[in-house]
Design a protein around this motif. Structure first.
Motif, PDB file in Angstrom:
ATOM      1  N   SER A  91      -1.315   8.527 -12.162  1.00 24.71           N
ATOM      2  CA  SER A  91      -1.163   7.175 -12.704  1.00 24.71           C
ATOM      3  C   SER A  91      -0.203   7.150 -13.879  1.00 24.71           C
ATOM      4  N   VAL A  92       0.044   8.308 -14.498  1.00 22.98           N
ATOM      5  CA  VAL A  92       0.979   8.357 -15.618  1.00 22.98           C
ATOM      6  C   VAL A  92       2.379   7.944 -15.183  1.00 22.98           C
ATOM      7  N   ALA A  93       2.669   8.018 -13.888  1.00 21.72           N
ATOM      8  CA  ALA A  93       3.988   7.621 -13.380  1.00 21.72           C
ATOM      9  C   ALA A  93       4.187   6.116 -13.396  1.00 21.72           C
ATOM     10  N   ALA A  94       3.106   5.350 -13.595  1.00 19.92           N
ATOM     11  CA  ALA A  94       3.192   3.887 -13.581  1.00 19.92           C
ATOM     12  C   ALA A  94       2.496   3.342 -14.822  1.00 19.92           C
ATOM     13  N   PRO A  95       3.136   3.446 -15.984  1.00 21.70           N
ATOM     14  CA  PRO A  95       2.510   2.939 -17.215  1.00 21.70           C
ATOM     15  C   PRO A  95       2.092   1.476 -17.068  1.00 21.70           C
ATOM     16  N   GLY A  96       0.893   1.170 -17.559  1.00 23.73           N
ATOM     17  CA  GLY A  96       0.370  -0.189 -17.438  1.00 23.73           C
ATOM     18  C   GLY A  96      -0.440  -0.427 -16.185  1.00 23.73           C
ATOM     19  N   SER A 112       0.832  -1.204   0.000  1.00 23.43           N
ATOM     20  CA  SER A 112       0.000   0.000   0.000  1.00 23.43           C
ATOM     21  C   SER A 112       0.863   1.248   0.000  1.00 23.43           C
ATOM     22  N   LEU A 113       0.574   2.143  -0.948  1.00 18.50           N
ATOM     23  CA  LEU A 113       1.139   3.485  -0.919  1.00 18.50           C
ATOM     24  C   LEU A 113      -0.021   4.451  -0.755  1.00 18.50           C
ATOM     25  N   SER A 114      -0.131   5.030   0.436  1.00 16.90           N
ATOM     26  CA  SER A 114      -1.211   5.973   0.741  1.00 16.90           C
ATOM     27  C   SER A 114      -0.670   7.384   0.607  1.00 16.90           C
ATOM     28  N   VAL A 115      -1.270   8.156  -0.303  1.00 18.20           N
ATOM     29  CA  VAL A 115      -0.881   9.550  -0.488  1.00 18.20           C
ATOM     30  C   VAL A 115      -1.995  10.384   0.131  1.00 18.20           C
ATOM     31  N   LEU A 116      -1.648  11.139   1.163  1.00 17.26           N
ATOM     32  CA  LEU A 116      -2.647  11.783   2.011  1.00 17.26           C
ATOM     33  C   LEU A 116      -2.598  13.297   1.859  1.00 17.26           C
ATOM     34  N   SER A 117      -3.758  13.920   2.026  1.00 16.04           N
ATOM     35  CA  SER A 117      -3.821  15.380   1.984  1.00 16.04           C
ATOM     36  C   SER A 117      -4.608  15.892   3.180  1.00 16.04           C
ATOM     37  N   HIS A 118      -4.270  17.076   3.593  1.00 15.48           N
ATOM     38  CA  HIS A 118      -5.039  17.781   4.626  1.00 15.48           C
ATOM     39  C   HIS A 118      -6.023  18.687   3.900  1.00 15.48           C
ATOM     40  N   GLY A 119      -7.264  18.240   3.788  1.00 11.91           N
ATOM     41  CA  GLY A 119      -8.265  18.959   3.029  1.00 11.91           C
ATOM     42  C   GLY A 119      -8.239  18.577   1.562  1.00 11.91           C
ATOM     43  N   ASP A 120      -9.142  19.187   0.796  1.00 16.55           N
ATOM     44  CA  ASP A 120      -9.213  18.932  -0.638  1.00 16.55           C
ATOM     45  C   ASP A 120      -8.210  19.822  -1.351  1.00 16.55           C
ATOM     46  N   THR A 121      -7.128  19.239  -1.781  1.00 12.85           N
ATOM     47  CA  THR A 121      -6.054  19.975  -2.459  1.00 12.85           C
ATOM     48  C   THR A 121      -5.906  19.543  -3.903  1.00 12.85           C
ATOM     49  N   TRP A 122      -6.585  18.452  -4.292  1.00 14.71           N
ATOM     50  CA  TRP A 122      -6.407  17.837  -5.601  1.00 14.71           C
ATOM     51  C   TRP A 122      -4.950  17.436  -5.813  1.00 14.71           C
ATOM     52  N   PHE A 123      -4.142  17.501  -4.734  1.00 16.37           N
ATOM     53  CA  PHE A 123      -2.737  17.104  -4.753  1.00 16.37           C
ATOM     54  C   PHE A 123      -1.946  17.905  -5.779  1.00 16.37           C
ATOM     55  N   ARG A 124      -2.366  19.150  -5.996  1.00 15.62           N
ATOM     56  CA  ARG A 124      -1.656  20.048  -6.902  1.00 15.62           C
ATOM     57  C   ARG A 124      -0.579  20.777  -6.109  1.00 15.62           C
ATOM     58  N   ASP A 125       0.561  20.138  -6.011  1.00 16.23           N
ATOM     59  CA  ASP A 125       1.646  20.657  -5.176  1.00 16.23           C
ATOM     60  C   ASP A 125       2.965  20.200  -5.786  1.00 16.23           C
ATOM     61  N   PRO A 126       3.922  21.098  -5.996  1.00 22.05           N
ATOM     62  CA  PRO A 126       5.216  20.695  -6.561  1.00 22.05           C
ATOM     63  C   PRO A 126       5.918  19.608  -5.759  1.00 22.05           C
ATOM     64  N   LEU A 127       5.694  19.580  -4.451  1.00 22.32           N
ATOM     65  CA  LEU A 127       6.323  18.526  -3.647  1.00 22.32           C
ATOM     66  C   LEU A 127       5.732  17.157  -3.983  1.00 22.32           C
ATOM     67  N   VAL A 128       4.454  17.120  -4.303  1.00 21.69           N
ATOM     68  CA  VAL A 128       3.843  15.853  -4.715  1.00 21.69           C
ATOM     69  C   VAL A 128       4.333  15.472  -6.111  1.00 21.69           C
ATOM     70  N   TYR A 129       4.477  16.468  -7.013  1.00 23.57           N
ATOM     71  CA  TYR A 129       5.045  16.172  -8.325  1.00 23.57           C
ATOM     72  C   TYR A 129       6.426  15.531  -8.150  1.00 23.57           C
ATOM     73  N   GLY A 130       7.238  16.161  -7.293  1.00 26.42           N
ATOM     74  CA  GLY A 130       8.591  15.664  -7.085  1.00 26.42           C
ATOM     75  C   GLY A 130       8.610  14.271  -6.483  1.00 26.42           C
ATOM     76  N   PHE A 131       7.670  13.997  -5.601  1.00 26.73           N
ATOM     77  CA  PHE A 131       7.584  12.668  -4.981  1.00 26.73           C
ATOM     78  C   PHE A 131       7.365  11.605  -6.048  1.00 26.73           C
ATOM     79  N   PHE A 132       6.430  11.836  -6.956  1.00 27.63           N
ATOM     80  CA  PHE A 132       6.180  10.840  -8.003  1.00 27.63           C
ATOM     81  C   PHE A 132       7.302  10.814  -9.036  1.00 27.63           C
ATOM     82  N   ASP A 133       7.922  11.947  -9.284  1.00 27.04           N
ATOM     83  CA  ASP A 133       9.099  11.941 -10.153  1.00 27.04           C
ATOM     84  C   ASP A 133      10.176  11.024  -9.587  1.00 27.04           C
ATOM     85  N   GLN A 134      10.395  11.118  -8.270  1.00 29.03           N
ATOM     86  CA  GLN A 134      11.423  10.294  -7.629  1.00 29.03           C
ATOM     87  C   GLN A 134      11.061   8.820  -7.676  1.00 29.03           C
TER      88      GLN A 134
END
Length: 325
Positions: A138-143, A87-109
């Motif tokens: 999901s684009v970070a995990a093709p297939g 399980s990989l749980s990606v959590l937010s405090h409130g409705d953020t739509w996860f639009r955050d450069p730190l989240v982008y960077g997390f999936f990039d890594q």
């Protein structure tokens, strides 16, 4: 078939009695013990629990977890405990739509580290704003396979100015990285969207996800909280397993969705709709069906009203199983 035997013996965390600060600390500690836990700024975090070769990537709000889980744990923890998934749980405090450069960077890594390549099957899941995020990342995990409930495609006002529910979120950056949800699922093996066609704005967003690898299942009379209903019906594990196995087609979903026949919130909404539409014949059939299968006083009363006529006594069906009206 996906293995249903867990290898994390005794994995059954229960954080229901913890205060918010203690709860976050307990999640972080558990992640560090069984995988990793990574804060992503003030509003987001990632918690990974490693077990089997099927990975659930779930996007959830902290308030949603507190409201929907008796143990106040992310959905993925249930799949670890009962089915031996990771399980990989990606959590937010409130409705953020996860639009955050730190989240982008997390999936990039994660992408750079070939993290998703370690698993035989990967499932992305989310509902509403979290459904948008599940599609986008999901684009970070093709297939991967993707299960979405009432997702937004974007809140970029140039595309969805008709959605007036989230006016403040229009100011977020919807165009840079991991942006337009429907485009981000192009690399997915399959994406499934659940929505109520009577919820006009949800249906309009669902239409934007029209792609060759997308199937959309309509859930009329379920309203705007489908995730809650699926959990109340105990359908979430079966939906996730079928998604992971690639067997969640129209026939499989129809079989699972028959559970609504004994689900009072759905039945009450259907009854109200038929009454408002003046469909007495269909209302009579519905009430007779429900009242013969369940102890449903509201449906018995309505059936009696419909069958009562001058010189005719109402016919009341025999109740079968007890259920609250």
């Amino acid at each position: 078939m996906i293995s249903t035997g867990t290898t994390l013996q005794g994995f059954a965390p229960d954080f229901s009695d913890l205060a918010r600060g203690e709860w976050l600390a307990a999640l972080r500690t558990l992640g560090q013990e069984h995988g990793f836990a990574e804060p992503l700024g003030k509003r987001h975090a990632g918690v990974f629990v490693e077990d089997g070769d099927t990975l659930l990537v779930s996007f959830e709000t902290m308030s949603g977890i507190e409201a929907l889980s008796e143990t106040r744990t992310p959905l993925g923890f249930d799949m670890v405990r009962d089915y031996g998934w990771s399980s990989l749980s990606v959590l937010s405090h409130g409705d953020t739509w996860f639009r955050d450069p730190l989240v982008y960077g997390f999936f990039d890594q994660l992408l750079d580290d070939d993290f998703f390549e370690e698993f035989e099957r990967v499932v992305f899941y989310g509902a509403g704003p979290c459904g948008y995020a599940a599609a986008a990342y999901s684009v970070a995990a093709p297939g991967a396979r993707v299960l979405l409930m009432q997702p937004q495609a974007t809140l970029d006002p140039r595309v969805t100015e008709w959605d007036d529910r989230f006016a403040e979120a229009r100011r977020l950056d919807w165009t840079s990285r991991y942006g337009y949800g429907p485009d981000m699922i192009d690399a997915a093996d399959q994406a499934t969207i659940l929505y109520d066609p009577r919820e006009r704005l949800d249906a309009m967003h669902a239409a934007l996800f029209t792609r060759a690898n997308v199937q959309r299942f309509r859930l009329p009379f379920f309203g705007g909280a489908i995730q809650t209903d699926m959990r109340m019906l105990d359908l979430m594990p079966r939906l996730l397993i079928a998604t992971a196995e690639g067997t969640l087609d129209a026939a499989r979903f129809a079989t699972l969705f028959r559970a609504r026949r004994s689900y009072p919130p759905y039945l009450r909404k259907l009854l109200a709709h038929l009454d408002n539409a003046g469909r007495d014949g269909l209302t009579r059939k519905l009430c007779r069906n429900v009242a013969t299968r369940m102890n449903a006083p509201r449906f018995r009363r309505r059936l009696a009203q419909l069958e009562a006529a001058p010189g005719q006594h109402p016919v009341l069906p025999v109740d079968a199983h007890a259920i609250e009206d």
